[in-house]
Design an enzyme around this catalytic site. Structure first.
Site, PDB file in Angstrom:
ATOM      1  N   HIS A  85      -2.859  -3.510  -5.714  1.00  0.00           N
ATOM      2  CA  HIS A  85      -3.205  -3.095  -4.353  1.00  0.00           C
ATOM      3  C   HIS A  85      -4.704  -3.160  -4.098  1.00  0.00           C
ATOM      4  CE1 HIS A  85      -3.649   0.262  -1.178  1.00  0.00           C
ATOM      5  NE2 HIS A  85      -3.461  -0.900  -0.583  1.00  0.00           N
TER       6      HIS A  85
ATOM      7  N   SER B 121       0.810  -1.217   0.000  1.00  0.00           N
ATOM      8  CA  SER B 121       0.000   0.000   0.000  1.00  0.00           C
ATOM      9  C   SER B 121       0.844   1.267   0.000  1.00  0.00           C
ATOM     10  CB  SER B 121      -0.910   0.011   1.231  1.00  0.00           C
ATOM     11  OG  SER B 121      -0.137   0.012   2.420  1.00  0.00           O
TER      12      SER B 121
ATOM     13  N   ASN C 188      -4.618   6.269  -1.066  1.00  0.00           N
ATOM     14  CA  ASN C 188      -3.944   6.741   0.145  1.00  0.00           C
ATOM     15  C   ASN C 188      -3.345   8.133  -0.036  1.00  0.00           C
ATOM     16  OD1 ASN C 188      -4.478   4.627   1.919  1.00  0.00           O
ATOM     17  ND2 ASN C 188      -2.806   3.395   1.112  1.00  0.00           N
TER      18      ASN C 188
ATOM     19  N   GLU D 183      -5.938  -1.036  -7.183  1.00  0.00           N
ATOM     20  CA  GLU D 183      -5.006  -0.170  -7.909  1.00  0.00           C
ATOM     21  C   GLU D 183      -3.970  -1.029  -8.625  1.00  0.00           C
ATOM     22  OE1 GLU D 183      -4.992   3.753  -5.021  1.00  0.00           O
ATOM     23  OE2 GLU D 183      -3.773   2.033  -4.439  1.00  0.00           O
TER      24      GLU D 183
END
Length: 506
Positions: A142, A121, A192, A154
């Site tokens: 991800h 991540s 994120n 992702e």
């Protein structure tokens, strides 16, 4: 030409690996699950089977499907058992060296045309692949926890990843029932990275003494429409997860001010006050329920002063109508009388600055956040300046609570709460597009599915007006003197030109 992943290896039997193994089997692949902990892979498979049986009981899967999926799962205890896999997905501890060692071992086990993928991540895909003989077959893949429910993944190529690998992983994600989005190999990828604005700006608001944790959460839920406030979300995630991510992304972007973490979470992490998992975080928990302090009561007042509205107030006509609906006595002169409550509605500026610049009596001046139209909100937000008299504060609170809508009263702040957080979210999203980390469409999809925001961040900017978001940021930068609030060129140009933030240049 895309590849068909008929046999998939999953390394790591934690929650993430378990979810990936489950979806891979449901997508029609044979799955080999490996974990360094003895017996952990079999425990994970048993949990997956139990989940499938619950799905069958609810009519979401047939007994035949469950039987077929279960027959596709196998726990293995040696990395060499993965030799026949044409895709291996790693979901072990988030440690660069540990992952590198693992992939170097895998490269000598699997076939030369097998794809290697990491569920990292926060680590660089290029850095993970740099010691491989064939970095072109390595890619980030991800997922988000819980994997079966979070329908986004992702796909992150490293500097040398072949495009066919990305296309094949995207196709496999679709077979899993997930939506793939393509991201550049940058810290935090899309979700994120885009999520940095929500929590860090809320922490900054609290650190300035503007409002407490519960008030900020209420405002962002009931005025801005988020499902969870930032402190509720951090308690749910756990500070042992969220604070290291804040620090990691901040340092990986070489101390970019937009991502600056907070000493508040650092202190709480050090004290073990992690959130729900420790029984105490930003809230205390009893039997799993947060103990949330009640809203302060509406003040009892003997009289209401007349109200004068600043000519420069945002949504001035709407404020007048609201005051009429609430039964206020309204002054319409060029200046306020000596008895009037002076109401300002700035974008980005604090109440103090507006009172001084406009020559208002600060003792009688109160601010109201009108970025979002009142009819769309379930809470009103007022702000005082340090000189606001107590009787004027109480009068404003009582007036705007007359129809039963809750009111939060803040200490002075550039941008109140909603303006600050929304503008910060939009600005970071715009800079993601400016850097070409992903397409605007993939950004909106990733954030909506991955973070559960009421709108994608660019759509938020369009909804409340790119020029208004730009004004908030310019004015906040003036108030705070902090480059944290400098507008992204993507926002600055589109806000100046009146273009949509989702507009894609040709």
């Amino acid at each position: 030409m895309t590849m068909n992943f008929s046999k998939v290896g999953v390394l790591g039997a934690g929650a993430m690996g378990q979810g990936i193994a489950q979806l891979s089997a449901q997508a029609g692949s044979d799955v080999l699950l490996l974990d360094a902990r003895a017996g952990a892979a079999q425990v994970a498979i048993d949990a997956i089977e139990a989940q499938w049986r619950r799905m069958s009981e609810k009519g979401r899967a047939t007994p035949e499907q469950v039987k077929r999926w279960r027959s596709a799962l196998l726990a293995v205890d040696d990395i060499h058992a993965l030799a026949q896999c044409n895709l291996v997905i790693e979901a072990i501890v988030e440690d660069l060296d540990a992952k590198r060692v693992l992939f170097e071992q895998l490269e000598s086990v699997v076939a030369p045309d097998a794809v290697l993928a990491s569920n990292t991540s926060s680590l660089s895909i290029t850095a993970l692949a740099c010691s491989l003989r064939q970095p072109e077959r390595f890619c980030g893949f991800h997922f988000f926890n819980p994997v079966p429910l979070m329908k986004i993944v992702e796909v992150v190529p490293g500097l040398r990843t072949h495009s066919t690998v990305c296309e094949s992983l995207s196709g496999f994600a679709r077979k899993m029932g997930h939506t793939p989005v393509r991201a550049q190999d940058t810290p935090g990828f899309i979700v994120n990275h885009a999520g940095r604005g929500f929590g860090t700006e809320a922490l900054r608001i609290v650190s300035e003494g503007v409002a407490d944790f519960a008030t900020v959460d209420r405002i962002l839920r009931e005025q801005a429409g988020f499902r969870l406030g930032p402190f509720e979300l951090m308690d749910l995630t756990g500070l042992d997860v969220s604070h290291p991510v804040m620090e990691s992304i901040y340092h990986q972007f070489y101390e970019e001010p937009r991502f600056r973490p907070s000493v508040i979470t650092a202190q709480r992490l050090a004290a073990g006050v992690l959130g729900r998992k420790s029984g105490e975080g930003f809230y205390r928990y009893a039997d799993g329920a947060a103990q949330v302090p009640a809203d302060p009561p509406v003040p009892a007042i003997d009289w209401l002063p007349p109200v004068w509205v600043s000519p420069r107030a945002a949504r001035r006509a709407e404020i007048y109508q609201l005051l009429k609906n609430l039964g206020a006595s309204i002054e319409t002169g060029a200046t306020a009388s000596t008895k009037a409550l002076c109401l300002v509605a700035p974008l980005g500026f604090d109440v103090t600055t507006v009172a001084v610049v406009d020559g208002l009596d600060p003792a009688r001046t109160v601010g109201i956040d009108m970025l979002i139209e009142d009819a769309s909100t379930r809470r009103r937000v007022l702000a005082m300046n340090p000189a606001t008299r107590e009787d004027m504060r109480d009068a404003a609170h009582a007036l705007f609570a007359r129809d039963g809508k809750p009111v939060s009263v803040l200490r002075d702040s550039g941008g109140f709460v909603t303006q600050r957080v929304l503008a910060h979210i939009v600005n970071i999203a715009c800079d993601i597009c400016q850097q070409g980390i992903c397409s605007p469409a993939d950004l909106e999809m990733a954030v909506t599915l991955g973070l559960g925001y009421p709108l994608g961040p660019l759509a938020m900017g369009d909804r409340w007006g790119p020029s208004s978001i730009l004004e908030i940021l310019f004015n906040m930068q003036t108030v705070y003197g902090d480059t944290r609030y400098r507008p992204s060129p993507w926002l600055r140009r589109r806000g100046a030109l009146g273009l949509s933030l989702t507009h894609v240049e040709r």
